[in-house]
Design an enzyme around this catalytic site. Structure first.
Site, mmCIF file in Angstrom:
data_model
loop_
_atom_site.group_PDB
_atom_site.id
_atom_site.type_symbol
_atom_site.label_atom_id
_atom_site.label_comp_id
_atom_site.label_asym_id
_atom_site.label_seq_id
_atom_site.Cartn_x
_atom_site.Cartn_y
_atom_site.Cartn_z
ATOM 1 N N ASP A 28 1.851 6.018 5.670
ATOM 2 C CA ASP A 28 0.571 5.409 5.397
ATOM 3 C C ASP A 28 0.696 4.097 4.045
ATOM 4 O O ASP A 28 0.521 3.943 3.123
ATOM 5 C CB ASP A 28 -0.533 6.292 4.744
ATOM 6 C CG ASP A 28 -1.776 5.350 4.957
ATOM 7 O OD1 ASP A 28 -2.144 4.307 5.269
ATOM 8 O OD2 ASP A 28 -3.248 5.428 4.491
ATOM 9 N N LYS A 87 0.921 -0.983 0.064
ATOM 10 C CA LYS A 87 0.204 -0.153 -0.088
ATOM 11 C C LYS A 87 0.860 0.996 -0.246
ATOM 12 O O LYS A 87 1.520 1.446 0.601
ATOM 13 C CB LYS A 87 -0.112 0.015 1.005
ATOM 14 C CG LYS A 87 -1.457 1.419 1.396
ATOM 15 C CD LYS A 87 -2.659 2.023 2.644
ATOM 16 C CE LYS A 87 -3.394 2.177 2.926
ATOM 17 N NZ LYS A 87 -4.309 3.217 4.101
ATOM 18 N N ASP A 108 -12.219 7.135 3.620
ATOM 19 C CA ASP A 108 -10.840 6.795 4.477
ATOM 20 C C ASP A 108 -10.471 5.545 4.270
ATOM 21 O O ASP A 108 -9.769 5.130 4.898
ATOM 22 C CB ASP A 108 -10.720 7.809 6.115
ATOM 23 C CG ASP A 108 -9.713 7.731 6.353
ATOM 24 O OD1 ASP A 108 -8.861 7.817 6.526
ATOM 25 O OD2 ASP A 108 -10.162 7.325 8.289
ATOM 26 N N ARG A 145 -7.766 -0.172 1.161
ATOM 27 C CA ARG A 145 -8.201 -1.606 0.080
ATOM 28 C C ARG A 145 -8.798 -1.199 -1.036
ATOM 29 O O ARG A 145 -8.530 -2.294 -2.037
ATOM 30 C CB ARG A 145 -9.530 -2.030 1.001
ATOM 31 C CG ARG A 145 -11.079 -1.035 1.458
ATOM 32 C CD ARG A 145 -11.783 -1.082 2.651
ATOM 33 N NE ARG A 145 -11.053 -1.309 3.514
ATOM 34 C CZ ARG A 145 -11.308 -0.837 5.067
ATOM 35 N NH1 ARG A 145 -12.737 -1.575 4.819
ATOM 36 N NH2 ARG A 145 -10.715 -0.520 6.419
ATOM 37 N N LYS A 172 -9.995 12.749 8.508
ATOM 38 C CA LYS A 172 -9.922 12.598 9.900
ATOM 39 C C LYS A 172 -9.283 13.795 10.936
ATOM 40 O O LYS A 172 -9.566 14.913 9.973
ATOM 41 C CB LYS A 172 -8.189 11.791 9.350
ATOM 42 C CG LYS A 172 -7.613 10.376 8.985
ATOM 43 C CD LYS A 172 -6.753 10.092 8.908
ATOM 44 C CE LYS A 172 -6.772 8.616 9.044
ATOM 45 N NZ LYS A 172 -7.747 7.680 8.725
ATOM 46 N N ASP A 178 -2.526 10.578 4.151
ATOM 47 C CA ASP A 178 -3.622 9.888 4.187
ATOM 48 C C ASP A 178 -5.069 10.778 5.144
ATOM 49 O O ASP A 178 -4.422 11.039 6.046
ATOM 50 C CB ASP A 178 -3.951 8.546 4.666
ATOM 51 C CG ASP A 178 -5.798 8.140 4.708
ATOM 52 O OD1 ASP A 178 -6.504 8.915 4.539
ATOM 53 O OD2 ASP A 178 -5.876 6.763 5.315
ATOM 54 N N GLU A 201 -9.325 3.925 2.307
ATOM 55 C CA GLU A 201 -8.587 3.726 0.723
ATOM 56 C C GLU A 201 -8.013 2.906 0.821
ATOM 57 O O GLU A 201 -7.874 3.624 -0.567
ATOM 58 C CB GLU A 201 -8.623 5.261 1.278
ATOM 59 C CG GLU A 201 -7.008 5.843 0.976
ATOM 60 C CD GLU A 201 -6.345 5.658 2.617
ATOM 61 O OE1 GLU A 201 -7.508 5.492 3.573
ATOM 62 O OE2 GLU A 201 -5.502 5.196 2.945
HETATM 63 N N1 BES Z 1 -4.240 4.233 6.969
HETATM 64 C C1 BES Z 1 -5.379 4.039 7.303
HETATM 65 C C2 BES Z 1 -4.827 3.399 8.394
HETATM 66 C C3 BES Z 1 -4.814 3.853 10.271
HETATM 67 C C4 BES Z 1 -5.161 4.526 10.779
HETATM 68 C C5 BES Z 1 -3.152 3.116 10.728
HETATM 69 C C6 BES Z 1 -4.236 4.986 12.424
HETATM 70 C C7 BES Z 1 -2.811 3.387 11.365
HETATM 71 C C8 BES Z 1 -3.027 4.161 12.542
HETATM 72 C C9 BES Z 1 -6.519 3.750 7.100
HETATM 73 O O1 BES Z 1 -6.596 4.280 5.349
HETATM 74 C C10 BES Z 1 -7.738 3.984 7.328
HETATM 75 O O2 BES Z 1 -8.060 5.146 7.213
HETATM 76 N N2 BES Z 1 -8.603 3.114 8.039
HETATM 77 C C11 BES Z 1 -9.769 4.121 8.956
HETATM 78 C C12 BES Z 1 -10.687 2.343 8.234
HETATM 79 C C13 BES Z 1 -12.315 3.090 8.379
HETATM 80 C C14 BES Z 1 -12.710 4.200 7.506
HETATM 81 C C15 BES Z 1 -13.365 1.599 8.322
HETATM 82 C C16 BES Z 1 -9.156 3.398 10.188
HETATM 83 O O3 BES Z 1 -8.847 2.481 10.546
HETATM 84 O O4 BES Z 1 -9.952 3.866 10.804
HETATM 85 ZN ZN ZN Z 2 -4.740 5.042 4.327
HETATM 86 MN MN MN Z 3 -7.801 6.276 5.122
#
Ligand code: BES
Ligand code: ZN
Ligand code: MN
Length: 506
Positions: free
Chosen positions: A290, A267, A349, A353, A279, A272, A351
């Site tokens: 990210d 990835k 968010d 996947r 966020k 992000d 994104e």
């Molecule tokens: N890059 C983030 C995951 C992440 C968040 C990694 C915090 C490390 C610390 C990912 O793109 C994301 O934002 N995931 C969301 C998914 C949710 C919207 C279903 C998350 O984990 O909050």
């Molecule tokens: Zn992300």
């Molecule tokens: Mn995200």
């Protein structure tokens, strides 16, 4: 740092060994290791232990100077705990303490005479690899964007491993350890670079440079080609950004021509923001990390390229930014992935996947022996496993247990551990959408699992594993910085594959 191996005879040779400093082990019950005994001509080491100046606890150290009858200028006593049979953890802690002490002494050369062959279930080669990683980890400094470069490093520049059992194979071990450390360093550096420098274009250029340095085949697909491939899901993430997306393909064909490759998919979200599902502001800077999945793929290629690994490995990196704008994807948008499956974007968010699913479809063309994707995918994985273990997901049928075991074993051996999480059909129901084939989120329960379930729908044509590195790729707080994980796990996995013993247990 320069590393070498010097054989010695434990009984006679060590006292006469000329060095700025020799590190030797001592134990908690005031017992000396064999090397410490050999250096204790006048009982000064035993006296230091008796005095209580060093406890012998793992990680404790004491520097002694000018010991009688010893050629080395300094002796560094390093605590190895209570047990003469060392655990991985005790040994690594002792190495980290040694590396720290070496970094501030007034000598440029030193030797390590710790009991490299006394670690439970490990051999000397393992111990040397471990030591090189610990020393290089302590040595790493980020400096690119600092105007005041740190003063030229003091401390040790050359380390010799003093081992009674050193042989020709040991030289190869050093080269391997250094290659791995170089890969870890690259992953750290890419992770730590700010997002206005480490853009998708920067990652693509890094891949091209690696191609030149190590003879990898590198291809970078541009937006037009991604449109032609119908990567509607990946393209929906990059829509809000002014930085052009890149799709990097990097190939190390070190194996037999007809051998099916291992494919690593990383990835590469270089920043992000969350997109329209923005966020919160606090700590958002950390979303520069990210792209650590992508960095781990490039780091692993750096390592296996230098090792000249006899294996076919292909790296694939979808990379772009996730930004809000008038052109960005909106919650409720429905996109068609390269696989033909439609996705309702309920949260922009989620994104990672969305870019990975198209990459996972793309790699079908390589008829892979196995595909491993690596992603800072979910905050939920950090909640589940904390910062110690990477989340490992594979389908639960017997065919796939082999791959999970290989990755878990590689993690244990390299000290870059993973923990297996479930993927079951029951969780798939959470991804149901009223308007598309699936939603891109499955609600709060089991967030890292539903994310893996989403990816799973794109991986049914090959053997696949998913590594969620959200908790392990970087550290927050005062020690903020990329860890270089899981380059050690991935490189060890590939090394084991190349040696034909991928399935050997830890
Ligand atoms: N890059 C983030 C995951 C992440 C968040 C990694 C915090 C490390 C610390 C990912 O793109 C994301 O934002 N995931 C969301 C998914 C949710 C919207 C279903 C998350 O984990 O909050
Ligand atoms: Zn992300
Ligand atoms: Mn995200």
């Amino acid at each position: 740092m320069d590393f070498s191996i010097k054989p010695f005879d434990a009984k006679t040779g060590l006292a006469g060994f000329k060095s700025g400093c020799i590190a030797v082990g001592v134990f908690e019950d005031k017992k000396l290791s064999q090397a410490a005994q050999a250096l204790d001509r006048k009982g000064q080491i035993a006296a230091a232990l008796k005095s209580g100046d060093i406890t012998g606890k793992p990680g404790s150290t004491l520097l002694l100077r000018g010991l009688d009858g010893i050629a080395a200028e300094r002796i560094l006593l390093v605590g190895l705990g209570a047990d003469t049979e060392l655990s991985d953890k005790t040994f690594v802690t002792a190495l980290q303490a040694t590396a720290k002490a070496f970094s501030s002494i007034g000598s440029a050369d030193a030797a390590i005479a710790l009991p490299l062959d006394q670690v439970k279930k490990r051999d000397t080669a393992w111990a040397i690899r471990c030591a090189i990683l610990a020393v290089r980890d302590a040595e790493y400094r980020y400096s690119v964007t600092k105007s005041e470069k740190e003063p030229p490093a003091r401390g040790v520049k050359k380390i010799a491993f003093l081992s009674a059992g050193a042989d020709a194979a040991a030289k190869n071990v050093i080269a391997q350890g250094i290659a791995l450390a170089n890969g870890v360093d690259l992953a750290k550096e890419l992770g730590n670079l700010p997002p206005n420098i480490c853009t998708p274009t920067y990652l693509a250029n890094t891949a091209k440079q690696l191609g030149k340095d190590f003879g990898f085949g590198v291809e970078v697909l541009e937006r037009k080609q991604l449109e032609a491939l119908k990567m509607g899901s990946f393209l929906s993430v990059t829509k809000g950004s002014d930085e052009p997306p890149k799709f990097i393909v990097i190939k190390h064909m070190g194996g037999k021509a007809k051998e099916a490759p291992i494919v690593l998919v990383g990835k590469g979200i270089t920043f992000d923001t969350g997109g329209i599902s923005l966020k919160p502001g606090a700590n958002m800077d950390e979303m520069k990390y990210d792209m650590c999945g992508a960095a781990s793929v490039l780091g692993t290629f750096r390592a296996i390229g230098e090792m000249n690994l006899k294996l076919n490995v292909i790296g694939v990196i979808p990379t772009c930014e996730n930004m809000p704008s008038g052109r960005a994807s909106k919650p409720g948008d429905i996109v068609t992935s390269m696989s033909g499956q439609t996705i309702e974007i309920l949260n922009t968010d989620a994104e990672g996947r969305l870019i990975l699913c198209d990459a996972l479809t793309y790699v079908e063309r390589f008829k892979p022996a196995a595909v491993v994707d690596i992603a800072t995918l979910t905050g939920a994985c950090v909640t589940a496993l904390g910062h110690h273990n990477t989340g490992l997901f594979t389908r639960h049928d017997d065919d796939h247990d082999g791959l999970a075991d290989e990755l878990l074993t590689a993690g244990k051996v390299s000290g870059d551990t993973a923990w297996r999480m479930p993927i079951e059909d029951a969780y798939q129901e959470q991804l149901k959408s009223n308007f598309a084939d699936m939603a891109n989120i499955g609600g709060p329960p089991g967030g890292s699992i539903t994310a893996a379930c989403f990816l799973e729908r794109y991986t049914r044509k090959y053997l696949w594993a998913h590594l969620d590195i959200a908790g392990t790729a970087w550290k927050s707080g005062a020690a903020k910085g990329a860890t270089g994980r899981p380059v050690p796990l991935l490189t060890t996995f590939l090394l084991n594959r190349a040696n034909g013993n991928g399935k050997k247990a830890a």
